[in-house]
Design a protein around this motif. Sequence first.
Motif, PDB file in Angstrom:
ATOM      1  N   UNK A  85       0.409  -1.563  -5.562  1.00 10.54           N
ATOM      2  CA  UNK A  85      -0.403  -0.617  -4.803  1.00 10.54           C
ATOM      3  C   UNK A  85      -0.314   0.748  -5.475  1.00 10.54           C
ATOM      4  N   UNK A  86      -1.336   1.059  -6.252  1.00  7.32           N
ATOM      5  CA  UNK A  86      -1.359   2.357  -6.924  1.00  7.32           C
ATOM      6  C   UNK A  86      -1.942   3.395  -5.996  1.00  7.32           C
ATOM      7  N   UNK A  87      -1.725   4.632  -6.344  1.00  5.48           N
ATOM      8  CA  UNK A  87      -2.250   5.730  -5.547  1.00  5.48           C
ATOM      9  C   UNK A  87      -3.769   5.653  -5.479  1.00  5.48           C
ATOM     10  N   UNK A  88      -4.298   5.756  -4.279  1.00  8.58           N
ATOM     11  CA  UNK A  88      -5.736   5.707  -4.089  1.00  8.58           C
ATOM     12  C   UNK A  88      -6.268   7.112  -3.809  1.00  8.58           C
TER      13      UNK A  88
END
Lengths: 230, 254
Positions: free
Chosen positions: A17-20
């Motif tokens: 889950x990368x920064x959105x």
Amino acid sequence: MALASLPHLSGMKKNDSRFNPYDDNGGSIVAIGGDNYLLIASDTRLSTGYSIYTRNQSKLFQVSNKSIVGCSGCWCDTLTLTRLINARMQMYLHEHNKEMSTPALAQMISTMLYYKRFFPYYVSVVMGGLEPDGSGWVYSYDPIGNLERSKFHAGGSSGALLQPLLDNQVGLKNIQNIVEESITLEKASRIVQDVFISAAERDIYTGDEIHIMCITADGIKEEKVDLRKD
Amino acid sequence: MFEVSALHNFGFPANSLDLLGNNEFQTINDDPIGHFHTPITTATSVLGLAFDNGVILAADTLGSYGSLARFKNISRVLKVNKNIILGVGGDYADFQYLKELVNGKMIGEECLEDNVPLKPASLHCWLTRVLYQRRSKVDPLWNNVLIAGVQNKTPYLGFIDKLGTAVKDTVIATGFGAHIAVPLLRNGVQKKPNMNKQEAEELIVKCMEVLYYRDARSFNKYELGIITPDEVQIKGPISIKANWDISQYVSGYE
């Protein structure tokens, strides 16, 4: 090749889950242009997920005496885009000693959106204004600047819900034996209020209040109407 | 607070502390930009409430390291000038950086010597741009910021998240507080619009108590920031005298 793309290692991927950089803060905008008026309305709910940030945030931005920009979607992009539009309206005013016309503003917004083609402003923009001949027109955009000029449009979280309703009630589509005539301001105002009430019934991102703004030759009038707050 | 649940090994994305040996370099290879930002030392909710002639902020003093209560006495409510106070949640290192940034801004303002102190709306707008720029570099400052103050004798309460989303309201809470405290605060405001300072403080204190009971990343010590046209107060740390007697009645969920 990324290690995680190898099937036997894919389960090891930890940081999936990368920064959105985007958020969907919801909100709807409806605009109707008439022979001598432009009506534009937004709701005043600002949300994230199942939470409501505030019940009192209009998405309408008056950028000149003849045109109003409605902008919803990712709120941080809305803030940035509308501030940039306001700054460029100011620059135009100082350079030319007159306000930018509505068609010129329409093209400028398209260019500004397309400029960020590969890291777009995640917003749906509905701009409405009076044109030099006094008639009201609506310009609607996708996030990367595709532009359409029309007499009415619904955008934002309830856009897909409301557009066919407007096609029928304002565009008088799919009605038999009808005399095509332009919609009066009073009728447009009633339709706008009705469609927002309907949208608030089905869309959790639309509600709280409607902020209605109306441009005529006499100036700009505003009004707030209650919507359901749950 | 949902970001916190994504932490593994106290949030360090593959380093020497990872003794399990499964810390291949995949995170580096997967990230085309070459950095991956997750919060490390985190602070939980910040509450804000505007009352008749001012604003009150509250935040506890805990710095969490994932689920570890790592630092028990950190401050995150601060006075900026006689017009503005800030309350910050999220990553504590980013908060300390932000604090220095605001400090530098205030020194710059002071050097003007125009005797026009910065107003809350201006700082709110400025911080919005700082956080938005960082999110646009995909290297965000992982914070929620509440800006409280008095402008033209009316209370001002603003909020910014790590994306640069800016909101203005009379009741704002971040993190878990957005779920637990906001309904209580809105209910209090509805029952009594135009609260005075004392009533507002009582309501905020109640919310901090409820949060202590329900938010697993919260703490029994907190600070209050109260700003009115006449004075700026940072109160605390104040302790919550918890009563866990009723906890035995909560059962059947095991």
